[in-house]
Design a protein around this motif. Structure first.
Motif, PDB file in Angstrom:
ATOM      1  N   PHE A 249      -6.771   5.221   3.122  1.00 46.19           N
ATOM      2  CA  PHE A 249      -5.858   4.955   4.195  1.00 46.19           C
ATOM      3  C   PHE A 249      -6.400   2.967   4.363  1.00 46.19           C
ATOM      4  O   PHE A 249      -4.637   2.317   4.328  1.00 46.19           O
ATOM      5  N   ARG A 250      -7.131   2.855   3.977  1.00 47.60           N
ATOM      6  CA  ARG A 250      -7.438   0.960   4.220  1.00 47.60           C
ATOM      7  C   ARG A 250      -6.952   0.625   3.295  1.00 47.60           C
ATOM      8  O   ARG A 250      -6.539  -0.835   2.628  1.00 47.60           O
ATOM      9  N   SER A 251      -6.299   0.398   1.663  1.00 49.06           N
ATOM     10  CA  SER A 251      -6.665   0.549   0.535  1.00 49.06           C
ATOM     11  C   SER A 251      -5.326  -0.291   0.987  1.00 49.06           C
ATOM     12  O   SER A 251      -3.951  -0.151   1.635  1.00 49.06           O
ATOM     13  N   LYS A 252      -5.160  -1.397   0.026  1.00 48.97           N
ATOM     14  CA  LYS A 252      -3.941  -2.957  -0.323  1.00 48.97           C
ATOM     15  C   LYS A 252      -2.812  -2.304  -1.356  1.00 48.97           C
ATOM     16  O   LYS A 252      -2.171  -3.005  -1.750  1.00 48.97           O
ATOM     17  N   VAL A 256      -1.966   3.773  -4.570  1.00 53.22           N
ATOM     18  CA  VAL A 256      -2.824   4.393  -3.402  1.00 53.22           C
ATOM     19  C   VAL A 256      -2.073   5.015  -2.007  1.00 53.22           C
ATOM     20  O   VAL A 256      -2.216   6.488  -1.810  1.00 53.22           O
ATOM     21  N   VAL A 257      -1.781   3.967  -1.088  1.00 51.57           N
ATOM     22  CA  VAL A 257      -1.053   4.643  -0.367  1.00 51.57           C
ATOM     23  C   VAL A 257       0.145   3.457  -0.402  1.00 51.57           C
ATOM     24  O   VAL A 257      -0.046   2.230  -0.222  1.00 51.57           O
ATOM     25  N   PRO A 258       1.452   4.406   0.555  1.00 54.07           N
ATOM     26  CA  PRO A 258       2.678   2.918   0.820  1.00 54.07           C
ATOM     27  C   PRO A 258       2.014   2.008   1.980  1.00 54.07           C
ATOM     28  O   PRO A 258       0.790   2.646   2.861  1.00 54.07           O
ATOM     29  N   ALA A 270      -2.500   9.618   2.090  1.00 53.33           N
ATOM     30  CA  ALA A 270      -4.288   8.953   2.017  1.00 53.33           C
ATOM     31  C   ALA A 270      -5.060  10.961   1.629  1.00 53.33           C
ATOM     32  O   ALA A 270      -5.686  10.131   1.538  1.00 53.33           O
ATOM     33  N   VAL A 271      -4.709  11.498   2.601  1.00 51.66           N
ATOM     34  CA  VAL A 271      -5.683  12.712   2.882  1.00 51.66           C
ATOM     35  C   VAL A 271      -4.823  13.238   1.271  1.00 51.66           C
ATOM     36  O   VAL A 271      -5.666  13.670   0.584  1.00 51.66           O
TER      37      VAL A 271
END
Length: 310
Positions: A249-252, A256-258, A270-271
């Motif tokens: 969730f905290r990835s930049k 990984v995540v938008p 993230a899930v």
């Protein structure tokens, strides 16, 4: 494990207690547990059906269990996706379930800066582990993420393993009866796949995702850690997976995540990312996480309006 849990349920014995007795270091205690099960079975008027593979019991189910051979169901599903010009993309097997997925080769989500595909998932069990179902899913195809979310919007194909109680006369079904059941199943699956991927249904899925984006655009602090903690307390994920989800969730990294405002869409991704990359060996656990990701998307409040993406 599945069959043992079903057996304990039938005998009205707590699973944890039964495992403790059967794993006890004392042979006397282990024998006592076996004797209790044998006594309960001998004195019960209930009739059960055992689902056995290579001499190993995989399911202990009711005598009203309606057999739906997953090989035949998967074959019918294959015909349905072929007629719908879908692309088979995934097949997973667990000890008790079968999962098959097919994707519609079309990209959606440009209005909020995403690249999304939609498809359908078949899941079912020959051992009484849930219904036979077909549900829509969303695949985030941006770069190498591959995060997938199983959605429950609308109503897809859903069949419970319930039927007339088995007797000596009805235990063996004729080849003709099985053939007719397979034809009916194939017809229903074709209708379900077509309905789940219709333009109207796709608009509904995109709308749910759009509400997630709109929620983030409105501003305000989204407390992802608290939401993840709630999911752990509700036994929807383990502490280990929760830690992986928090890091994702905290990835930049956009792979990984938008990289959007904190909110449900980001948490759902993230899930879903954890389901793919959190070193989870069990297919059932991975799929449960993908269904959880879909639930997070669908929980977005109605009425949110999506602003145009830059």
């Amino acid at each position: 494990s599945q069959a043992f849990g079903q057996l304990c349920t039938k005998a009205q014995v707590p699973v944890a207690f039964a495992r403790k007795l059967l794993n006890h270091e004392s042979q006397l205690v282990r024998n006592l547990a076996i004797e209790n099960f044998e006594t309960l079975s001998a004195t019960s008027s209930d009739i059960v059906m055992l689902r056995t593979v290579n001499g190993v019991h995989h399911g202990v189910v009711t005598d009203a269990y309606k057999r739906m051979d997953m090989k035949l169901v998967a074959g019918s599903f294959g015909e349905a996706i072929q007629l719908g010009k879908l692309i088979p993309v995934q097949c997973d097997l667990s000890a008790t379930r079968v999962y098959v997925r097919a994707l519609m080769p079309r990209i959606y989500g440009a209005e909020f800066g995403e690249a999304l595909c939609f498809g359908v998932t078949l899941r079912g069990s020959d051992f009484g582990f849930g219904k036979v179902e077909v549900d829509p899913f969303c695949n985030r195809v941006w770069c190498s993420n591959k995060a997938q979310m199983s959605l429950k919007l609308g109503r897809g194909f859903s069949k419970t393993h319930r039927g007339a109680r088995l007797t000596e006369e009805t235990f063996q079904l004729s080849a003709e009866t099985q053939g007719l059941q397979a034809l009916a199943m194939a017809s229903e699956l074709r209708d379900s796949v077509s309905a789940l991927l219709s333009d109207k249904s796709i608009d509904m899925y995109v709308g749910a995702i759009g509400r997630c984006f709109a929620e983030g655009q409105r501003g305000g602090q989204y407390e992802a850690e608290k939401e993840i903690e709630k999911l752990v307390k509700a036994a929807r994920m383990t502490e280990k997976v929760a830690s992986f989800v928090q890091d994702a969730f905290r990835s930049k990294d956009r792979d990984v995540v938008p990289q959007v405002a904190d909110g449900r869409w980001k948490l759902a991704q993230a899930v879903a990312y954890a389901a793919q990359y959190a070193d989870i060996a069990d297919a059932d656990t991975r799929m449960d996480l993908e269904y959880l990701a879909g639930e997070i998307v669908e929980s977005a409040p109605a009425g949110a309006i999506l602003a145009a993406a830059n």
